[in-house]
Scaffold this active site. Structure first.
Site, short mmCIF file in Angstrom:
data_model
loop_
_atom_site.label_atom_id
_atom_site.label_comp_id
_atom_site.label_asym_id
_atom_site.label_seq_id
_atom_site.Cartn_x
_atom_site.Cartn_y
_atom_site.Cartn_z
N ASP A 271 9.39 2.45 1.38
CA ASP A 271 8.22 3.20 1.86
C ASP A 271 8.11 2.96 3.36
OD1 ASP A 271 5.79 4.13 2.67
OD2 ASP A 271 4.67 3.36 0.94
N LYS B 61 3.21 10.05 8.26
CA LYS B 61 2.55 9.56 9.49
C LYS B 61 3.19 10.09 10.77
CE LYS B 61 0.25 5.46 7.63
NZ LYS B 61 -1.16 5.69 7.86
N PHE C 129 0.86 -1.19 0.00
CA PHE C 129 0.00 0.00 0.00
C PHE C 129 0.89 1.23 0.00
CE2 PHE C 129 -2.48 3.47 1.73
CZ PHE C 129 -3.65 3.36 0.99
C1 LIG Z 1 3.12 2.35 3.67
C2 LIG Z 1 2.25 3.50 3.33
N1 LIG Z 1 2.59 4.31 2.30
C3 LIG Z 1 1.86 5.37 1.96
C4 LIG Z 1 0.69 5.67 2.64
C5 LIG Z 1 -0.12 6.88 2.24
O1 LIG Z 1 -0.01 7.85 3.22
P1 LIG Z 1 -1.08 9.06 3.28
O2 LIG Z 1 -2.37 8.45 3.69
O3 LIG Z 1 -0.49 10.00 4.30
O4 LIG Z 1 -1.12 9.65 1.91
C6 LIG Z 1 0.29 4.86 3.70
C7 LIG Z 1 -0.98 5.13 4.41
O5 LIG Z 1 -1.51 4.32 5.12
C8 LIG Z 1 1.08 3.75 4.05
O6 LIG Z 1 0.74 2.94 5.06
#
Ligand SMILES: Cc1ncc(COP(=O)(O)O)c(C=O)c1O
Length: 398
Positions: A220, A249, A135
């Site tokens: 990520d 986050k 994700f």
């Molecule tokens: C691993 C990862 N990457 C990217 C995102 C996207 O982040 P945002 O919701 O701040 O755009 C998330 C959101 O849960 C995530 O868990």
């Protein structure tokens, strides 16, 4: 009293199936709803409130900054941005940073940087290999990178240039590599995918493969960074250094901020390549600086490792008492999941609301535990006791 749930139904786009809880206040690991009911928050704003709700250092920094200078644009230098940049670069061992406003935006920036590397250094290579179950966010390119039709199918046509392979399968990644490939994008632990940790040898193998084939490794760490896995960054837990690192986050202590960092090898952006009106604004950066400073100075990531072990073993004990319902307890640090044999996660989460612990039904068969890293041993035990009471209620009803 206003029915806020009805107000949401009338005015807000229906993008989330929310729990019927209207939260009004938070302190540390606890939050309170509009009726005054107290909960232990084991969702932490989806792994955002790593220092707990309204940490005094973050509150002070935001209060001072909000009364001093909120936003200027990147036409000018501002001090909180540069304080945070220096601390983040030094803590990560990377070379440069760019600030944005969310995780998806950090991923977008990381992808653009990788594409620039392909254009400048690799004969126009542009393809990025990502993992099934990943994700990476909700912008069009991030949902493409996520590779799950559930998130992307309604929005076709998608951004070209992404290839998905099974997670934790190095041979599949090798087979998917072609002369078009420029980078590999992975989460150290797949969070939204159900808390699936990378095998330690897998990430090391990917790093080695990237080195041998001149590919960039993009990690990520939007969810795994900022102490969540028991180290400041998840890559330190795995002993693997990325070329590009995406964060968000937990970075702002609850205030929206994202970032991507790179090493010198791919530090290729030039003026005009990338930008953001709000990215790196003094308010968010003051929150980020206070958050990271606190995390580092108080070594809160070590607490995360200790509390993670305590939480995991308490959940293992719950599993031992309910072998018929719980298949597995898994995860790293304070990013854990309980996997059930049956799709009871939504009912269990709802019963746990009543018992006073907030949890996340990350899959129909799995509940994710991602409390603040600052939680106390007593809060771990109390949270697990409340979870078990909720679980027992659901099992009795079945
Ligand atoms: C691993 C990862 N990457 C990217 C995102 C996207 O982040 P945002 O919701 O701040 O755009 C998330 C959101 O849960 C995530 O868990």
């Amino acid at each position: 009293m206003t029915d806020w749930i009805a107000v949401e139904k009338q005015y807000y786009m229906f993008c989330a199936r929310r729990q019927p809880v209207v939260l009004v206040r938070g302190q540390g690991t606890r939050v309170w709803d509009v009726n005054g009911k107290e909960y232990l928050d084991f969702t932490a704003g989806w792994a955002v409130n790593n220092l707990g709700h309204c940490h005094p250092a973050v509150v002070k920094a935001v209060q001072e900054q909000v009364a001093t200078l909120i936003q200027t644009s990147n036409q000018f230098y501002t001090i909180p941005q540069l304080q945070l940049a220096r601390l983040l670069v030094e803590a990560s061992g990377l070379s440069k940073v760019f600030f944005c406003n969310s995780g998806a935006e950090a991923i977008e920036g990381a992808i653009k940087l990788a594409r620039k590397y392909g254009k400048v250094r690799k004969n126009g290579a542009y393809e990025i290999i990502t993992a099934q179950g990943a994700f990476h966010g909700r912008t069009l390119t991030a949902v493409t990178a996520t590779g799950n039709p559930h998130y992307s199918e309604p929005f076709i046509p998608l951004t070209p240039g992404f290839v998905q392979v099974p997670f934790n399968d190095l041979e599949a990644l090798k087979r998917a590599t072609t002369e078009r490939t420029v980078a590999v994008l992975l989460e150290p632990v797949q969070g939204e995918g159900g808390v699936i940790p990378a095998h330690p040898n897998y990430l090391k193998g990917v790093r080695d493969w990237c080195d041998r084939n001149d590919l960039l490794l993009i990690l990520d760490e939007v969810q795994t960074g900022m102490g969540r896995l028991g180290t400041v960054f998840g890559f330190q837990y795995y002993g693997v250094q990325p070329d590009i690192l995406a964060l968000a986050k937990g970075l702002g202590g609850g205030v929206p901020i994202g970032a991507f960092l790179c090493n010198e090898r791919c530090n290729l952006f030039q003026p005009g390549d990338h930008g953001s009106t709000f990215g790196g604004n003094p308010l968010a950066c003051a929150a980020g600086y206070a958050t990271l400073k606190t995390l580092l100075e108080e070594r809160i990531y070590e607490t995360s490792a200790r509390m993670g072990q305590r939480l995991k073993s308490a959940l293992e004990q719950v599993k031992a008492r309910h072998e018929e319902a719980i298949k597995e307890v898994r995860g790293v640090g304070l990013l854990l999941a309980v996997e059930f044999y049956h799709p009871i996660a939504p009912q269990v989460v709802s019963a746990c609301n009543d018992e006073g612990v907030l949890l996340n039904p990350v899959r129909p068969t799995a509940i994710r535990f991602m409390p603040p890293l600052t939680l106390t041993p007593e809060e771990v035990d109390e949270g697990v006791a409340r979870f078990e009471r909720g679980l027992v209620r659901v099992l009795k009803e079945k």
